[in-house]
Design a protein around this motif. Structure first.
Motif, mmCIF file in Angstrom:
data_model
loop_
_atom_site.group_PDB
_atom_site.id
_atom_site.type_symbol
_atom_site.label_atom_id
_atom_site.label_comp_id
_atom_site.label_asym_id
_atom_site.label_seq_id
_atom_site.Cartn_x
_atom_site.Cartn_y
_atom_site.Cartn_z
ATOM 1 N N UNK A 62 5.196 3.221 -2.439
ATOM 2 C CA UNK A 62 4.606 4.329 -1.714
ATOM 3 C C UNK A 62 4.652 5.587 -2.557
ATOM 4 N N UNK A 63 5.693 5.745 -3.342
ATOM 5 C CA UNK A 63 5.830 6.911 -4.200
ATOM 6 C C UNK A 63 5.933 6.417 -5.631
ATOM 7 N N UNK A 64 5.084 6.903 -6.515
ATOM 8 C CA UNK A 64 5.057 6.439 -7.888
ATOM 9 C C UNK A 64 5.519 7.533 -8.816
ATOM 10 N N UNK A 65 5.946 7.138 -9.997
ATOM 11 C CA UNK A 65 6.436 8.079 -10.996
ATOM 12 C C UNK A 65 5.349 8.300 -12.034
ATOM 13 N N UNK B 108 9.527 -3.515 10.246
ATOM 14 C CA UNK B 108 10.526 -2.494 9.940
ATOM 15 C C UNK B 108 11.619 -3.103 9.061
ATOM 16 N N UNK B 109 11.267 -3.295 7.813
ATOM 17 C CA UNK B 109 12.217 -3.780 6.818
ATOM 18 C C UNK B 109 11.660 -3.414 5.447
ATOM 19 N N UNK B 110 12.530 -3.107 4.492
ATOM 20 C CA UNK B 110 12.019 -2.722 3.158
ATOM 21 C C UNK B 110 11.389 -3.915 2.448
ATOM 22 N N UNK B 111 10.217 -3.782 1.840
ATOM 23 C CA UNK B 111 9.326 -2.633 1.980
ATOM 24 C C UNK B 111 8.577 -2.673 3.298
ATOM 25 N N UNK B 112 8.615 -1.567 4.030
ATOM 26 C CA UNK B 112 7.993 -1.506 5.350
ATOM 27 C C UNK B 112 6.476 -1.474 5.218
ATOM 28 N N UNK B 113 5.805 -1.929 6.245
ATOM 29 C CA UNK B 113 4.345 -1.848 6.266
ATOM 30 C C UNK B 113 3.916 -0.387 6.343
ATOM 31 N N UNK B 114 2.773 -0.106 5.761
ATOM 32 C CA UNK B 114 2.284 1.267 5.759
ATOM 33 C C UNK B 114 2.103 1.785 7.177
ATOM 34 N N UNK B 115 1.556 0.967 8.070
ATOM 35 C CA UNK B 115 1.357 1.430 9.443
ATOM 36 C C UNK B 115 2.679 1.778 10.099
ATOM 37 N N UNK C 120 -8.615 1.340 -2.480
ATOM 38 C CA UNK C 120 -8.485 2.788 -2.671
ATOM 39 C C UNK C 120 -7.992 3.457 -1.394
ATOM 40 N N UNK C 121 -8.509 3.034 -0.242
ATOM 41 C CA UNK C 121 -8.079 3.599 1.039
ATOM 42 C C UNK C 121 -6.587 3.356 1.249
ATOM 43 N N UNK C 122 -6.128 2.147 0.956
ATOM 44 C CA UNK C 122 -4.708 1.822 1.127
ATOM 45 C C UNK C 122 -3.832 2.731 0.271
ATOM 46 N N UNK C 123 -4.200 2.871 -0.992
ATOM 47 C CA UNK C 123 -3.391 3.678 -1.904
ATOM 48 C C UNK C 123 -3.446 5.151 -1.538
ATOM 49 N N UNK C 124 -4.626 5.650 -1.224
ATOM 50 C CA UNK C 124 -4.756 7.056 -0.838
ATOM 51 C C UNK C 124 -3.996 7.336 0.465
ATOM 52 N N UNK C 125 -4.056 6.403 1.416
ATOM 53 C CA UNK C 125 -3.303 6.564 2.663
ATOM 54 C C UNK C 125 -1.808 6.609 2.396
ATOM 55 N N UNK C 126 -1.362 5.754 1.487
ATOM 56 C CA UNK C 126 0.058 5.726 1.131
ATOM 57 C C UNK C 126 0.501 7.063 0.556
ATOM 58 N N UNK C 127 -0.278 7.605 -0.394
ATOM 59 C CA UNK C 127 0.076 8.886 -0.995
ATOM 60 C C UNK C 127 0.071 10.007 0.035
ATOM 61 N N UNK C 128 -0.939 10.022 0.887
ATOM 62 C CA UNK C 128 -1.028 11.066 1.904
ATOM 63 C C UNK C 128 0.133 10.967 2.895
#
Length: 729
Positions: A93-96, A328-335, A398-406
């Motif tokens: 979800x968060x990248x370096x 609800x477990x790592x890695x959790x679903x985006x939703x 792209x939607x998945x990644x952009x949603x994750x960043x937002x």
């Protein structure tokens, strides 16, 4: 000479200018984990180096060294017969970002063998054919925006090797603006000060009138009983079947009401935080618990008080229902992450004090869950059963990644915002967020793949959050193509830096200021208040040079509060005023005495007048606009709370002026507007009469109190009562 950090491993002899560079170098000697490239024999000690190396493969880098073998081309995923993907595909979800974002040159001896190999020039790249290029937009081709592959393992909200206990060193690079540069089309922008005409007292003059607030109530297109919302209701009742029967059978769950709440959310809250992709979000197919979070948040803006009360009852259980789901477990679903953050927003800023405190307790757990990464849903499952075209597949990825960043930025904004607005401790640092800023609104709001593909070719790529924030601290304006949401995020980046610098000063008790002689790089940090104030002046161009939007309208009071946060501790002022504890803790007599002493010391400082100035402007911009302001109809949640804070700060300064023996003015009690005008004039002239004029706050407090009447949020009800007690004393 700057201090160097030598490697202590026998026979190494390398040295570094920064301790975090030494930490990364040590991984070459004592790696925590070895990462094997799946396409060649090379191995790496850092995952970001592996990812960078894999991008070389995607471009054909391995071809010239392997006798003709190449790894999978990124375009192969866009073939007519795409490979099957698992239902849960883990990705960060968060990248370096690349290490050069820190803007600090390294020692010449710093490169390890792995670093040197990875930085080899891409002179042997094999170009993608013209036919392939036409399939995917240019910006998406460049790096595929974190393509959702099964081996893209969730990890990085922060770099584990970037662990510096000294807060001054941690922020050193951010304040070192001498070496800041932009190698982009928007670089070379002049270093400016929009407030060059500020008075000798250092007070910024501009005012930004705020639009008259109102809750937008769109006519729903899904109001009939035969609409799709009948199926949505059935899904919700199944997902929430553990709730009491009287809740499930209430009118809250009527299809027409659910549709109305859904529309209220997207009209009034979504423009602040556009983390959901509305064009592809189908309420019938979306996870029911996400829809529950959306409609309960939307219902807080409904005119029906009974529906608001029902949403409170739903939230008594909603978070725990999510905890019991398999997502609800790592890695959790985006939703799952998005739903939990929307619950946090509802409970912190719309609900009861009990929910407000519970949201604060669970905030750290949710951030920790986000740090462990996010599992994207399959592109196949996000669409209809028909097979996706290559371009559609690219769009959904792209939607998945952009949603994750937002969504990640949404969590960061709440963390930074609530550090001052509610006295909560920041969990995140700006260094933790190594993501590109959200894309342009026009691109995000595309409702078909052809329009998205066209705009991707002409829309500039979003810059990274940290580089833009660094340049903002260097008084370089924000790139003009940054969206309103991106500008709101950057404002909260300044909030976060303020919170951490205040924590540094508190932790070091000012000792850090005396060390600048031995550490020449400490200088910029010691003037951090001036640096941040100038950065906010530069940020303020967002409010005068952009078209109107709800995100920027919400930024106006927060912009004033960002100045106030530099010079004020709102928690102490709450204690002095006898308001309920922001943290819900029991306060002793000693706690109150210490808080009073700190407010007294604050009122004696010249910098307190800067906070007063922005409080006066905030009240003027909200209340005295020619139209009546009512907090209960405001669709910007924290605007009335900011108004309340500003009134308390002005009262506290007047209270301390009376305590210090300033004689009250002999003139009769002035109206609230007269008080504002006189105080602004005295502050601009740096007049000694301000101690007497500041005591005339009764009418101002009454005016602010009247605006808070009828609010449903329990903390604003407490604010209404607190102001009443102060008026009566």
């Amino acid at each position: 000479m700057p201090k160097e950090y030598p490697c202590t491993e026998p026979g190494c002899g390398k040295s570094f200018l920064r301790p975090e560079h030494l930490s990364r170098h040590r991984l070459n000697h004592r790696p925590k984990q070895i990462y094997q490239c799946p396409s060649c024999p090379k191995r790496f000690v850092r995952k970001d180096l592996l990812r960078r190396h894999e991008k070389r493969h995607e471009k054909g880098m391995w071809f010239r060294n392997s006798g003709g073998y190449t790894g999978p081309s990124p375009m192969q995923d866009a073939s007519p017969d795409p490979p099957q993907r698992s239902v849960r595909e883990p990705a960060a979800m968060f990248t370096v970002e690349n290490d050069d974002v820190r803007g600090v040159p390294t020692a010449s001896s710093e490169k390890s063998h792995d670093d040197a190999d990875d930085d080899t020039a891409d002179k042997g790249d094999h170009p993608v054919s013209h036919d392939q290029q036409a399939m995917v937009p240019m910006d998406f081709r460049n790096d595929m925006i974190n393509p959702l592959t099964d081996d893209h393992v969730a990890s990085l909200f922060f770099d584990p090797s970037f662990n510096i206990p000294d807060p001054s060193l941690d922020f050193e690079w951010l304040f070192d603006n001498i070496s800041a540069d932009f190698n982009s089309a928007n670089g070379g922008l002049p270093v400016v000060s929009p407030q060059s005409s500020a008075s000798a007292a250092g007070i910024s003059p501009p005012s930004f009138p705020m639009q008259s607030p109102h809750i937008r109530s769109p006519a729903s297109s899904h109001s009939s009983s035969s609409s799709p919302w009948v199926a949505v209701r059935a899904n919700l009742l199944t997902a929430l079947n553990t709730l009491a029967p009287d809740i499930l059978m209430s009118s809250f769950f009527y299809p027409s009401n659910l549709a109305h709440f859904y529309d209220l959310y997207f009209e009034n809250y979504h423009p602040h935080f556009p983390i959901l992709h509305k064009p592809t979000l189908d309420p019938m197919k979306a996870p029911p618990l996400l829809i529950a979070a959306i409609v309960t948040l939307g219902s807080t803006l409904s005119s029906d008080a009974a529906h608001f009360e029902t949403s409170i009852k739903i939230h008594d259980s909603l978070r725990y229902i999510i905890f019991n789901t398999g997502d609800f477990e790592p890695p959790a679903s985006l939703w799952c992450v998005q739903t939990l953050l929307l619950i946090q927003a509802h409970e912190k800023m719309f609900s009861t004090r009990k929910h407000h405190q519970l949201a604060h307790i669970f905030h750290g757990a949710i951030i920790t869950l986000m740090k462990r990464g996010v599992a994207y849903s399959s592109v196949q499952s996000a669409s209809s059963n028909r097979e996706l075209t290559p371009l559609e597949q690219s769009w959904h990825q792209w939607i998945e990644t952009q949603s994750s960043n937002r969504t990640a930025f949404f969590g960061f904004v709440m963390d930074a915002q609530h550090s001052f607005m509610f006295g909560h401790t920041c969990i995140l640092s700006v260094h933790d967020v190594r993501l590109p800023l959200p894309c342009a609104d026009s691109l995000w709001e595309c409702d078909n793949v052809e329009e998205w593909s066209r705009l991707m070719r002409k829309t500039p790529e979003s810059p990274g959050f940290l580089p833009v924030l660094k340049r903002l601290l260097g008084r370089t304006p924000i790139p003009p193509h940054c969206s309103a949401y991106a500008r709101l995020i950057l404002l909260h980046g300044l909030f976060s830096v303020t919170a951490h610098m205040k924590a540094r000063d508190l932790a070091t008790l000012g000792v850090g200021r005396m060390s600048s002689a031995s550490s020449p790089r400490m200088g910029p940090i010691d003037t951090w208040k001036d640096t941040l104030e100038r950065a906010m002046d530069t940020w303020s161009f967002s409010l005068v040079s952009r078209s109107s939007s709800l995100a920027l309208e919400a930024s106006k009071p927060l912009y004033r509060m960002a100045y106030v946060a530099i010079y004020t501790d709102i928690t102490d002022i709450h204690i002095l005023a006898g308001a309920p504890s922001l943290l819900g803790t029991l306060l002793s007599a000693n706690d109150r005495l210490r808080a009073t002493a700190r407010v007294r010391a604050w009122s004696d400082k010249q910098e307190s007048k800067k906070a007063l100035y922005h409080c006066l402007l905030l009240i003027q911009e909200i209340i005295f606009t020619g139209q009546q302001y009512r907090a209960c109809t405001d669709n910007i949640a924290l605007r009335p709370w900011s108004l309340y804070h500003a009134a308390l700060i002005l009262w506290a300064y007047g209270f301390m002026a009376r305590e210090r023996g300033f004689p009250p003015e002999r003139r009769p009690s002035s109206s609230a507007e007269e008080y504002l005008v006189r105080m602004l004039m005295l502050l601009r002239n740096d007049s000694e009469e301000i101690g007497s004029a500041a005591q005339q706050t009764r009418e101002l407090l009454q005016a602010v109190r009247e605006t808070l009447e009828g609010c449903r949020w329990e903390l604003l009800q407490e604010a209404y009562e607190t102001l009443g007690r102060l008026i009566a004393t």
